[in-house]
Design a protein around this motif. Sequence first.
Motif, mmCIF file in Angstrom:
data_model
loop_
_atom_site.group_PDB
_atom_site.id
_atom_site.type_symbol
_atom_site.label_atom_id
_atom_site.label_comp_id
_atom_site.label_asym_id
_atom_site.label_seq_id
_atom_site.Cartn_x
_atom_site.Cartn_y
_atom_site.Cartn_z
ATOM 1 N N ALA A 186 -10.144 -15.359 -2.082
ATOM 2 C CA ALA A 186 -10.723 -14.537 -1.022
ATOM 3 C C ALA A 186 -9.668 -13.640 -0.385
ATOM 4 O O ALA A 186 -9.889 -12.437 -0.203
ATOM 5 C CB ALA A 186 -11.380 -15.431 0.030
ATOM 6 N N SER A 187 -8.524 -14.201 -0.070
ATOM 7 C CA SER A 187 -7.471 -13.427 0.582
ATOM 8 C C SER A 187 -7.000 -12.285 -0.301
ATOM 9 O O SER A 187 -6.769 -11.164 0.181
ATOM 10 C CB SER A 187 -6.306 -14.354 0.930
ATOM 11 O OG SER A 187 -5.556 -13.858 2.004
ATOM 12 N N ASN A 188 -6.875 -12.543 -1.588
ATOM 13 C CA ASN A 188 -6.355 -11.513 -2.493
ATOM 14 C C ASN A 188 -7.350 -10.397 -2.796
ATOM 15 O O ASN A 188 -6.934 -9.319 -3.215
ATOM 16 C CB ASN A 188 -5.821 -12.152 -3.780
ATOM 17 C CG ASN A 188 -4.404 -12.630 -3.583
ATOM 18 O OD1 ASN A 188 -3.480 -11.830 -3.518
ATOM 19 N ND2 ASN A 188 -4.228 -13.933 -3.436
ATOM 20 N N ILE A 189 -8.628 -10.619 -2.563
ATOM 21 C CA ILE A 189 -9.572 -9.506 -2.715
ATOM 22 C C ILE A 189 -9.867 -8.839 -1.370
ATOM 23 O O ILE A 189 -10.554 -7.825 -1.326
ATOM 24 C CB ILE A 189 -10.865 -9.929 -3.457
ATOM 25 C CG1 ILE A 189 -11.653 -10.979 -2.695
ATOM 26 C CG2 ILE A 189 -10.525 -10.382 -4.869
ATOM 27 C CD1 ILE A 189 -12.996 -11.335 -3.332
ATOM 28 N N PHE A 194 -0.549 -8.311 -1.944
ATOM 29 C CA PHE A 194 -1.013 -9.573 -2.520
ATOM 30 C C PHE A 194 -0.800 -10.647 -1.465
ATOM 31 O O PHE A 194 -0.077 -10.435 -0.487
ATOM 32 C CB PHE A 194 -0.274 -9.909 -3.829
ATOM 33 C CG PHE A 194 1.182 -10.232 -3.653
ATOM 34 C CD1 PHE A 194 1.611 -11.554 -3.637
ATOM 35 C CD2 PHE A 194 2.124 -9.219 -3.510
ATOM 36 C CE1 PHE A 194 2.960 -11.857 -3.482
ATOM 37 C CE2 PHE A 194 3.472 -9.516 -3.352
ATOM 38 C CZ PHE A 194 3.890 -10.839 -3.339
ATOM 39 N N CYS A 195 -1.428 -11.794 -1.659
ATOM 40 C CA CYS A 195 -1.357 -12.871 -0.673
ATOM 41 C C CYS A 195 -0.919 -14.169 -1.343
ATOM 42 O O CYS A 195 -1.305 -14.441 -2.478
ATOM 43 C CB CYS A 195 -2.714 -13.070 -0.015
ATOM 44 S SG CYS A 195 -3.337 -11.608 0.826
ATOM 45 N N VAL A 196 -0.117 -14.941 -0.606
ATOM 46 C CA VAL A 196 0.336 -16.259 -1.073
ATOM 47 C C VAL A 196 0.162 -17.268 0.057
ATOM 48 O O VAL A 196 0.244 -16.917 1.236
ATOM 49 C CB VAL A 196 1.810 -16.232 -1.540
ATOM 50 C CG1 VAL A 196 1.968 -15.399 -2.800
ATOM 51 C CG2 VAL A 196 2.721 -15.722 -0.449
ATOM 52 N N VAL A 247 0.490 -12.110 3.783
ATOM 53 C CA VAL A 247 0.170 -10.849 3.119
ATOM 54 C C VAL A 247 1.482 -10.148 2.827
ATOM 55 O O VAL A 247 2.290 -9.920 3.730
ATOM 56 C CB VAL A 247 -0.730 -9.973 4.015
ATOM 57 C CG1 VAL A 247 -1.025 -8.630 3.334
ATOM 58 C CG2 VAL A 247 -2.021 -10.695 4.378
ATOM 59 N N ARG A 248 1.697 -9.834 1.559
ATOM 60 C CA ARG A 248 2.963 -9.215 1.125
ATOM 61 C C ARG A 248 2.695 -7.902 0.402
ATOM 62 O O ARG A 248 1.672 -7.747 -0.261
ATOM 63 C CB ARG A 248 3.714 -10.154 0.164
ATOM 64 C CG ARG A 248 4.117 -11.464 0.793
ATOM 65 C CD ARG A 248 5.232 -11.232 1.776
ATOM 66 N NE ARG A 248 5.721 -12.474 2.309
ATOM 67 C CZ ARG A 248 5.692 -12.790 3.609
ATOM 68 N NH1 ARG A 248 5.197 -11.952 4.478
ATOM 69 N NH2 ARG A 248 6.170 -13.933 4.006
ATOM 70 N N LYS A 249 3.659 -7.002 0.492
ATOM 71 C CA LYS A 249 3.576 -5.744 -0.226
ATOM 72 C C LYS A 249 4.067 -5.958 -1.650
ATOM 73 O O LYS A 249 5.014 -6.682 -1.876
ATOM 74 C CB LYS A 249 4.445 -4.695 0.487
ATOM 75 C CG LYS A 249 4.191 -3.283 0.009
ATOM 76 C CD LYS A 249 4.349 -2.312 1.175
ATOM 77 C CE LYS A 249 4.125 -0.889 0.756
ATOM 78 N NZ LYS A 249 2.768 -0.575 0.435
ATOM 79 N N ILE A 250 3.410 -5.323 -2.603
ATOM 80 C CA ILE A 250 3.807 -5.449 -4.006
ATOM 81 C C ILE A 250 5.149 -4.748 -4.224
ATOM 82 O O ILE A 250 5.457 -3.761 -3.665
ATOM 83 C CB ILE A 250 2.732 -4.859 -4.939
ATOM 84 C CG1 ILE A 250 1.504 -5.755 -4.872
ATOM 85 C CG2 ILE A 250 3.226 -4.716 -6.362
ATOM 86 C CD1 ILE A 250 0.326 -5.311 -5.701
#
Length: 140
Positions: free
Chosen positions: A71-74, A81-83, A137-140
Amino acid sequence: MGAIWKKQVTAEALNARNNNTLASHLKMVVEEIGDDYVVVSMPVNETTHQPMGLLHGGASVALAETVGSIASNIAVDDQHFCVGMEINANHIKAMRQGTVLATAKPLHLGKASHVWEIRIVNAQGDLVCISRLTMAVRKI
């Protein structure tokens, strides 16, 4: 509120993406993507049991982290992207067999973090586990 998703995906595409991961080994399946929730199923069987023949708490936590992570990644754009950062779970009801359904809904969708509530229920809708997942939430 309208749909919260930033990426156009299907359950089929998400399931294909999970091939050869923990999710596929535990037979987790994305069942539904709603406007603000995702549902993933998992069987309760010898693969997800602990030695007493009950659903393993760790399997429930793996399910919660999987559905929340999906859910977080969409819910972020293609530049992010999320981890997982933190997860907790309360195991409410024991299960020996059947299928559980995990539904992730957002509590907070920020620029640096997301917080998800994940409710895991049995086929009768009884609460089996409740979890809260914090995602970075991280930047690619």
